[in-house]
Design a protein around this motif. Structure first.
Motif, PDB file in Angstrom:
ATOM      1  N   PHE A 160      29.999  14.973  50.548  1.00  0.00           N
ATOM      2  CA  PHE A 160      28.759  14.254  50.830  1.00  0.00           C
ATOM      3  C   PHE A 160      27.529  14.927  50.218  1.00  0.00           C
ATOM      4  CE2 PHE A 160      31.240  13.343  54.907  1.00  0.00           C
ATOM      5  CZ  PHE A 160      31.849  12.235  54.353  1.00  0.00           C
ATOM      6  N   GLY A 161      27.646  16.197  49.905  1.00  0.00           N
ATOM      7  CA  GLY A 161      26.511  16.906  49.323  1.00  0.00           C
ATOM      8  C   GLY A 161      26.064  16.357  47.988  1.00  0.00           C
ATOM      9  N   TYR A 162      26.932  15.562  47.328  1.00  0.00           N
ATOM     10  CA  TYR A 162      26.567  14.965  46.047  1.00  0.00           C
ATOM     11  C   TYR A 162      25.868  13.617  46.203  1.00  0.00           C
ATOM     12  CZ  TYR A 162      29.267  18.563  43.682  1.00  0.00           C
ATOM     13  OH  TYR A 162      29.717  19.775  43.213  1.00  0.00           O
ATOM     14  N   MET A 163      25.720  13.134  47.422  1.00  0.00           N
ATOM     15  CA  MET A 163      24.979  11.900  47.640  1.00  0.00           C
ATOM     16  C   MET A 163      23.515  12.109  47.258  1.00  0.00           C
ATOM     17  SD  MET A 163      26.650  10.837  51.346  1.00  0.00           S
ATOM     18  CE  MET A 163      25.260   9.787  51.759  1.00  0.00           C
ATOM     19  N   LEU A 164      22.898  11.059  46.708  1.00  0.00           N
ATOM     20  CA  LEU A 164      21.506  11.154  46.281  1.00  0.00           C
ATOM     21  C   LEU A 164      20.552  10.848  47.424  1.00  0.00           C
ATOM     22  CD1 LEU A 164      21.630   9.434  42.764  1.00  0.00           C
ATOM     23  CD2 LEU A 164      21.408  11.879  43.255  1.00  0.00           C
ATOM     24  N   ARG A 173      12.548  12.108  41.205  1.00  0.00           N
ATOM     25  CA  ARG A 173      12.563  11.041  42.208  1.00  0.00           C
ATOM     26  C   ARG A 173      13.792  11.131  43.091  1.00  0.00           C
ATOM     27  NH1 ARG A 173      11.989   5.314  39.730  1.00  0.00           N
ATOM     28  NH2 ARG A 173      11.945   4.848  41.969  1.00  0.00           N
ATOM     29  N   TRP A 174      14.874  11.740  42.563  1.00  0.00           N
ATOM     30  CA  TRP A 174      16.130  11.827  43.292  1.00  0.00           C
ATOM     31  C   TRP A 174      16.715  13.219  43.157  1.00  0.00           C
ATOM     32  CZ3 TRP A 174      17.301   7.568  46.116  1.00  0.00           C
ATOM     33  CH2 TRP A 174      16.691   6.368  45.727  1.00  0.00           C
ATOM     34  N   GLU A 175      17.433  13.657  44.172  1.00  0.00           N
ATOM     35  CA  GLU A 175      18.144  14.932  44.131  1.00  0.00           C
ATOM     36  C   GLU A 175      19.360  14.834  45.037  1.00  0.00           C
ATOM     37  OE1 GLU A 175      19.485  17.483  42.838  1.00  0.00           O
ATOM     38  OE2 GLU A 175      17.534  18.382  42.295  1.00  0.00           O
ATOM     39  N   ILE A 176      20.359  15.667  44.774  1.00  0.00           N
ATOM     40  CA  ILE A 176      21.548  15.612  45.620  1.00  0.00           C
ATOM     41  C   ILE A 176      21.231  16.190  46.999  1.00  0.00           C
ATOM     42  CG2 ILE A 176      23.136  15.684  43.678  1.00  0.00           C
ATOM     43  CD1 ILE A 176      23.681  18.629  44.362  1.00  0.00           C
ATOM     44  N   TRP A 177      21.965  15.706  47.991  1.00  0.00           N
ATOM     45  CA  TRP A 177      21.725  16.069  49.389  1.00  0.00           C
ATOM     46  C   TRP A 177      21.894  17.570  49.626  1.00  0.00           C
ATOM     47  CZ3 TRP A 177      24.891  13.708  54.050  1.00  0.00           C
ATOM     48  CH2 TRP A 177      24.163  13.911  55.243  1.00  0.00           C
ATOM     49  N   SER A 178      22.807  18.228  48.919  1.00  0.00           N
ATOM     50  CA  SER A 178      22.988  19.670  49.086  1.00  0.00           C
ATOM     51  C   SER A 178      21.726  20.452  48.731  1.00  0.00           C
ATOM     52  CB  SER A 178      24.153  20.168  48.224  1.00  0.00           C
ATOM     53  OG  SER A 178      25.390  19.881  48.833  1.00  0.00           O
ATOM     54  N   ILE A 179      20.895  19.891  47.867  1.00  0.00           N
ATOM     55  CA  ILE A 179      19.637  20.539  47.500  1.00  0.00           C
ATOM     56  C   ILE A 179      18.538  20.186  48.488  1.00  0.00           C
ATOM     57  CG2 ILE A 179      17.858  20.730  45.713  1.00  0.00           C
ATOM     58  CD1 ILE A 179      20.479  22.060  44.964  1.00  0.00           C
ATOM     59  N   THR A 180      18.503  18.948  48.937  1.00  0.00           N
ATOM     60  CA  THR A 180      17.383  18.502  49.773  1.00  0.00           C
ATOM     61  C   THR A 180      17.625  18.635  51.267  1.00  0.00           C
ATOM     62  OG1 THR A 180      18.168  16.195  49.910  1.00  0.00           O
ATOM     63  CG2 THR A 180      16.796  16.788  48.012  1.00  0.00           C
ATOM     64  N   VAL A 230      19.787   9.327  57.929  1.00  0.00           N
ATOM     65  CA  VAL A 230      20.094   8.343  56.881  1.00  0.00           C
ATOM     66  C   VAL A 230      21.519   8.546  56.385  1.00  0.00           C
ATOM     67  CG1 VAL A 230      19.547   7.632  54.523  1.00  0.00           C
ATOM     68  CG2 VAL A 230      17.703   8.018  56.164  1.00  0.00           C
ATOM     69  N   GLY A 231      21.919   9.798  56.189  1.00  0.00           N
ATOM     70  CA  GLY A 231      23.276  10.071  55.754  1.00  0.00           C
ATOM     71  C   GLY A 231      24.302   9.565  56.751  1.00  0.00           C
ATOM     72  N   CYS A 232      24.076   9.825  58.041  1.00  0.00           N
ATOM     73  CA  CYS A 232      25.006   9.366  59.084  1.00  0.00           C
ATOM     74  C   CYS A 232      25.066   7.848  59.140  1.00  0.00           C
ATOM     75  CB  CYS A 232      24.576   9.917  60.447  1.00  0.00           C
ATOM     76  SG  CYS A 232      24.833  11.693  60.657  1.00  0.00           S
ATOM     77  N   TYR A 233      23.912   7.216  59.061  1.00  0.00           N
ATOM     78  CA  TYR A 233      23.866   5.752  59.122  1.00  0.00           C
ATOM     79  C   TYR A 233      24.665   5.146  57.968  1.00  0.00           C
ATOM     80  CZ  TYR A 233      21.985   1.033  59.643  1.00  0.00           C
ATOM     81  OH  TYR A 233      21.865  -0.333  59.838  1.00  0.00           O
TER      82      TYR A 233
END
Length: 316
Positions: A160-164, A173-180, A230-233
């Motif tokens: 999931f860490g690769y999700m934007l 404008r976008w970054e992967i979840w592992s970064i943010t 947002v990720g859980c939803y």
């Protein structure tokens, strides 16, 4: 422990350290050990692990159960395919351990092992379908549908860490979840808002600042929780699990679960077509989950109580 219960050497290979334990096949930890990951030369991993096993667990064991960062091929049991970090030892590790100790050896990705531990003895025992989000220096995860791990065509299922995620500041404008959205990201964001050196903060201190009603910590935590919500939803409507489990050190913080549930309810209230709210639960196990999950993986592969014949050509 009963006299006929098998004993397994469980191994958790991480980016900075290797944890080990002597566990029974029912999950009781009889002994523990650790040594640093040889980051200067990963080719030394196999030799170091064998020396560690010889020195700490030479009294006898019936199998070796490995949890490892990186991709793990469920068929060949090769670890870290195409990874310059893990492939130097991972391609042959299982086969070499098997030949050396003449016992069955299993290997599985660490995120999958954490989920297996929760399914076996933790917060997911009553579930057939589960998703797990692990919050740490990055965002990891795992998925189980109908009690089977979901790996995907490229073994990236649950990554999931690769999700934007949208970025509110800077040129991107976008970054992967592992970064943010990782715990480390929360610490960095809090430090930036407070104008302090990130080296002077950690997750525990951010939690303390939040409890003291620190404005900057409140803002950083609010952003962190919103991304997690947002990720859980989204995962609920992609995978439709019975539960979404949250792991990682920060998952034990008192604020996390109630704030997360409140934010998910708030987001959902603005979506007329919303059907249900995700059921969120905190993982039961912490740092030892990978060892426990590795044992459960070994049991699934070789059968609890079964005698497994090993020969030089045996393929897992």
């Amino acid at each position: 422990m009963t006299s006929h219960e098998k004993k397994l050497v469980a191994v958790d290979i991480g980016g900075t350290g290797v944890k080990t334990g002597l566990l029974t096949e029912t999950g009781t930890n009889l002994a523990s050990g650790h040594f640093p990951t040889p980051r200067h030369d990963y080719r030394l991993m196999t030799e170091m692990l064998m020396n560690h096993i010889d020195e700490n667990y030479a009294t006898g064991f019936d199998g070796i159960a490995i949890s490892s960062t990186g991709l793990v091929d469920p068929g060949t049991q090769e670890i870290g395919m195409s990874s310059p970090i893990y492939e130097p030892f991972g391609k042959e590790l299982v086969r070499q351990l098997q030949a050396r100790y003449r016992v069955p050896v299993s290997a599985e990705n660490d995120g999958n092992c954490a989920l297996l531990a929760e399914k076996w003895q933790g917060a997911g025992q009553d579930c057939h379908d589960l998703a797990m989000i692990v919050l740490g220096t990055s965002v990891g995860g795992a998925v189980m549908i109908e009690e089977k791990l979901v790996r995907g065509s490229h073994l990236l299922g649950g990554e999931f860490g690769y999700m934007l995620m949208p970025v509110k500041q800077g040129a991107k404008r976008w970054e992967i979840w592992s970064i943010t959205g990782a715990t480390r990201s929360l610490v960095l964001d809090t430090a930036l808002k407070k104008g302090v050196d990130p080296a002077d903060l950690d997750g525990r201190q951010v939690t303390e600042l939040l409890a003291a009603n620190d404005k900057e910590a409140q803002e950083a935590v609010a952003d962190f929780i919103e991304q997690l919500a947002v990720g859980c939803y989204n995962l609920q409507y992609v995978l439709d699990p019975q539960k979404i489990l949250i792991g990682g050190g920060i998952s034990k913080a008192d604020f996390l679960l109630p704030m997360l549930q409140e934010k998910i309810a708030e987001i959902s209230s603005h979506i007329p077509s919303n059907v249900l709210l995700p059921e969120i639960a905190i993982c039961r196990f912490g740092n030892e989950s990978n060892l426990l999950g590795a044992v459960y993986d070994w049991r699934n592969k070789f059968g609890c109580g079964q005698v497994v014949a090993i020969n030089d050509e045996h393929q897992l």
